[in-house]
Design an enzyme around this catalytic site. Structure first.
Site, mmCIF file in Angstrom:
data_model
loop_
_atom_site.group_PDB
_atom_site.id
_atom_site.type_symbol
_atom_site.label_atom_id
_atom_site.label_comp_id
_atom_site.label_asym_id
_atom_site.label_seq_id
_atom_site.Cartn_x
_atom_site.Cartn_y
_atom_site.Cartn_z
ATOM 1 N N LYS A 86 -7.640 -2.047 17.168
ATOM 2 C CA LYS A 86 -6.233 -2.220 17.558
ATOM 3 C C LYS A 86 -6.116 -2.661 19.014
ATOM 4 O O LYS A 86 -5.341 -3.562 19.345
ATOM 5 C CB LYS A 86 -5.460 -0.926 17.313
ATOM 6 C CG LYS A 86 -5.391 -0.530 15.843
ATOM 7 C CD LYS A 86 -4.512 0.678 15.611
ATOM 8 C CE LYS A 86 -5.100 1.938 16.206
ATOM 9 N NZ LYS A 86 -6.387 2.329 15.571
ATOM 10 N N ASP A 131 -0.863 2.283 23.726
ATOM 11 C CA ASP A 131 -1.748 2.909 22.751
ATOM 12 C C ASP A 131 -1.210 4.296 22.389
ATOM 13 O O ASP A 131 -0.572 4.962 23.213
ATOM 14 C CB ASP A 131 -3.160 3.016 23.338
ATOM 15 C CG ASP A 131 -4.211 3.287 22.286
ATOM 16 O OD1 ASP A 131 -3.900 3.133 21.081
ATOM 17 O OD2 ASP A 131 -5.344 3.645 22.649
ATOM 18 N N ARG A 239 -16.393 0.404 15.481
ATOM 19 C CA ARG A 239 -16.782 1.163 16.679
ATOM 20 C C ARG A 239 -18.011 2.020 16.404
ATOM 21 O O ARG A 239 -18.927 2.116 17.224
ATOM 22 C CB ARG A 239 -15.615 2.044 17.146
ATOM 23 C CG ARG A 239 -15.936 2.883 18.392
ATOM 24 C CD ARG A 239 -14.780 3.775 18.744
ATOM 25 N NE ARG A 239 -13.614 2.993 19.131
ATOM 26 C CZ ARG A 239 -12.374 3.481 19.179
ATOM 27 N NH1 ARG A 239 -12.149 4.743 18.841
ATOM 28 N NH2 ARG A 239 -11.372 2.721 19.549
#
Length: 358
Positions: A86, A131, A239
């Site tokens: 994101k 975020d 990730r």
């Protein structure tokens, strides 16, 4: 995170005098440190971004349409579990628009004044990335409504009966919000986003491409079967795939002169307690407590947390989502229940009453 601070520094005296720095400072072959690598691994354009084909296609249309009309794109909400890209996508949006990116996070915006300070510094066409936007404080969120719709905010000066509201116009901007919990967003905030993208977990093929791309950037010699092995244990998350590759690289540097074969990948992942399903030590501890300690359940989260020595929030937010998605645990009104697959994963024969046996 607020605006990036500027830090002044002085060049070494030998450079100011026209001399050379040590070879390690100028040699282009020297590997950057880990923080530099984190930035290097991020793709810079939608074409370079691996996976999420639907989101990329939709986002490309939104940005291309705005560029054709020479207007600021609608506000964009990126929703999905952690580690799917994101933040990287927000950086790409700013790059595609040729705009500056301002970054902050929901927990950092505790007061309306914190948000007003950021909004007043925006230039026309800038991208503001927030975020974990679901964690923004309510006063700041209410100010954000007006900023998103009317591109203005009201700044309150003074207190009590003498307080004065001063309207402040802000240039058109694009807000990119990221959230791991879309259900926690208030309705008024969610409705003000013109485009919402739901980021999905990656399949093994896309994660293998991620591993190969990262290995190329890091200069790691890796075989295809080793890349597939790492990807298959990465829980559908880029990730995690990048993190596991780094640990496999460490193992290969010590045991195989940097070359990553299937055997080296499996050996490294065994050392770092990542099994063939991608479960780590805590995941297996929760599964073992559920199966061996409580006969497969049902068991409450608090009881499981005590059994493994962790906080209930850690078990519920870190372990449980993947265990449920992997089909090892099911949730019921009475608590968590181990499925037949969980029993077999621990090398045990499931009882006749095990969930998913029939």
């Amino acid at each position: 995170m607020s605006d990036i601070e500027r830090t002044e520094f002085q060049l070494p005296s030998e450079l100011l005098a026209g001399g050379r720095a040590p070879d390690s400072a100028v040699d282009p072959g020297v590997q950057p440190d880990e923080t530099d690598i984190d930035q290097t691994l991020r793709p810079k354009s939608l074409d370079d971004f691996i996976g999420q084909p639907k989101v990329r296609q939709q986002l490309d249309l939104v940005l291309a349409g705005a560029r054709r009309r020479s207007v600021t794109p609608d506000h964009i909400l990126l929703s999905g579990p952690p580690g799917l890209g994101k933040t990287t996508m927000a950086m790409i949006i700013a790059q595609e628009l040729g705009s500056s990116l301002r970054m902050t996070s929901g927990p950092a915006l505790e007061r309306a004044g914190d948000l007003a300070a950021m909004l007043s510094n925006l230039m026309e066409g800038d991208v503001l990335f927030i975020d974990e936007i679901h964690r923004i404080a309510r006063p700041a969120e209410e100010m954000l409504y007006m900023a998103m719709e009317d591109f203005r905010i009201d700044v309150i000066v003074g207190k009590g009966p003498g307080a004065t509201s001063i309207p402040l116009e802000i240039p058109p901007f694009t807000l990119v919000g990221a959230t791991t919990r879309a259900g926690m967003l208030t309705g008024p905030l969610r409705d003000r986003f013109g485009f919402t993208a739901q980021m999905e977990f990656y399949d093994t093929d896309d994660l293998t491409r991620v591993v190969n791309r990262t290995a190329s950037i890091l200069g790691v010699e890796i075989r295809q079967d080793a890349a597939v092995e790492i990807a298959s244990r990465s829980r559908g998350t880029p990730r995690i795939a990048n993190r596991l590759l780094r640990r496999v690289r460490d193992y290969a540097d010590v045991h195989a002169e940097g070359r990553v074969s299937l055997e080296e990948a499996q050996g490294a992942l065994e050392v770092f307690d990542v099994d063939e399903l991608g479960l780590d030590r805590l995941d297996r501890a929760v599964l073992s407590a559920l199966v061996k300690g409580h006969g497969g359940g049902p068991v409450g989260v608090s009881t499981l947390a005590i059994a493994v020595g962790e906080e209930p929030g850690t078990v519920e937010e870190v372990c449980e989502p993947y265990l449920v998605r992997a089909g090892l645990v099911s949730r019921s009104a009475r608590g968590r229940v181990a499925t037949a697959a969980a029993w077999r994963h621990l090398g045990l024969e499931p009882p006749e009453t095990a969930a998913g046996l029939h």
